[in-house]
Design a protein around this motif. Sequence first.
Motif, short mmCIF file in Angstrom:
data_model
loop_
_atom_site.label_atom_id
_atom_site.label_comp_id
_atom_site.label_asym_id
_atom_site.label_seq_id
_atom_site.Cartn_x
_atom_site.Cartn_y
_atom_site.Cartn_z
N GLU A 1 -83.69 -27.30 -90.98
CA GLU A 1 -83.49 -28.98 -91.02
C GLU A 1 -84.69 -29.89 -90.84
O GLU A 1 -84.74 -31.01 -91.09
CB GLU A 1 -82.42 -29.55 -90.07
N GLY A 2 -86.04 -29.22 -90.72
CA GLY A 2 -87.19 -29.54 -90.74
C GLY A 2 -87.49 -30.42 -89.24
O GLY A 2 -88.33 -31.58 -89.25
N ARG A 3 -86.94 -30.19 -88.49
CA ARG A 3 -87.02 -30.78 -87.08
C ARG A 3 -87.77 -30.15 -86.10
O ARG A 3 -88.03 -30.59 -85.15
CB ARG A 3 -85.34 -30.78 -86.31
N TRP A 4 -88.69 -29.06 -86.33
CA TRP A 4 -89.38 -28.61 -85.48
C TRP A 4 -90.77 -29.36 -85.47
O TRP A 4 -91.31 -29.68 -86.60
CB TRP A 4 -89.75 -27.10 -86.10
N THR A 5 -91.05 -29.59 -84.33
CA THR A 5 -92.24 -30.31 -83.73
C THR A 5 -93.45 -29.55 -83.32
O THR A 5 -94.52 -30.08 -83.08
CB THR A 5 -91.99 -31.79 -82.95
N GLY A 6 -93.30 -28.39 -83.22
CA GLY A 6 -94.25 -27.34 -82.71
C GLY A 6 -93.73 -26.65 -81.53
O GLY A 6 -92.88 -26.76 -80.81
N TRP A 7 -94.67 -25.71 -81.14
CA TRP A 7 -94.40 -24.66 -79.84
C TRP A 7 -94.63 -25.57 -78.66
O TRP A 7 -95.29 -26.56 -78.46
CB TRP A 7 -95.44 -23.71 -79.86
N ALA A 8 -93.34 -25.12 -77.77
CA ALA A 8 -93.80 -25.86 -76.42
C ALA A 8 -93.22 -24.77 -75.56
O ALA A 8 -92.41 -23.74 -75.75
CB ALA A 8 -92.67 -26.78 -76.38
N PRO A 9 -93.73 -24.66 -74.22
CA PRO A 9 -93.59 -23.41 -73.55
C PRO A 9 -92.16 -23.45 -72.81
O PRO A 9 -91.86 -22.25 -72.67
CB PRO A 9 -94.45 -24.18 -72.02
#
Length: 328
Positions: A132-140
């Motif tokens: 869905e293109g909702r990933w904003t990047g890696w987070a801990p």
Amino acid sequence: MPGQKLSVVVTRRLPEVVETRMSELFDVELREADTKMDKAELVAAMTRADVLVPCVTDQIDAGMLGQAGNRLKLIANYGAGVDHIDVSTARQRGILVSNTPGVMTDDTADMTIALMLAVTRRIPEGLSVMQEGRWTGWAPTAYMGSRIGGKRLGILGMGRIGQAVARRAAAFGMQVHYHNRRRLHEDIETALEATYWESLDQMLARVDVLSINCPHTPSTFHLMNARRLKLMKPGAVIVNTSRGEVIDENALTRMLRTGDLGGAGLDVFERGHEVNPRLRELENVVLLPHMGSATLEGRVEMGEKVLINIKTFDDGHRPPDLVVPSML
């Protein structure tokens, strides 16, 4: 008549290579549309066939067998489970029943592990975010799941598939526990490093993941009822690649919604393809459309077993995979 080919009716589409070989050996009526036969179609098929080749979607009860007439002599089931066939009534009417055991063992065990990982590692959530293109990047702290290594796995039903699941689980570092109608031989237990529990209730209270691998019989219907589900740890995960009727689906859904269970991976459902819509709404549930045995290799091997059972019967011998009521 001597030299006359056996009449065989197939209720669903099978892999092309299986249908081709079957057509070479027998007088076969294939199903053009890959849709299940209704009750009337099944009864009509039984009246004009020497051999019927049904599958899990075909419910064959005593009333239908009573209308089959005298021609039908063998039901060569395409699949291992025969809970959709009234085997006792069939035998009383002189109709043999065969199945295809052992073929789907590894495929189903693979899918069992896949569902464990999908639920515990939240794979569908991650997939949905990416698609869905909702990933904003890696987070801990994003999408944190849990390891299966070091966890206690309880296996309900330690037949071929249950043992295959145990071997795979051990490779992931899981501790294997099991409950079965009969305890395994000591040598098998040792090889699997599996701990037997005579009491299902006691095992359920101690495992982190439960894998259901027992058949559906009158004694296993709703074996996992509300009372037993409540015995499990709040974070426990249930995986079912066997038969949906073993679990009280409404009770399971309620406990998943309230957080009394950690999650579920289900490849089978209590009402066939009619999935409880509340299950679809839950993020801690992975649902699959009965894909456990869905490999090309496995489905072709199933067809080969059906062919061997029919050919052996046609040659005047007992089908190698004959099912008798005492086995159920």
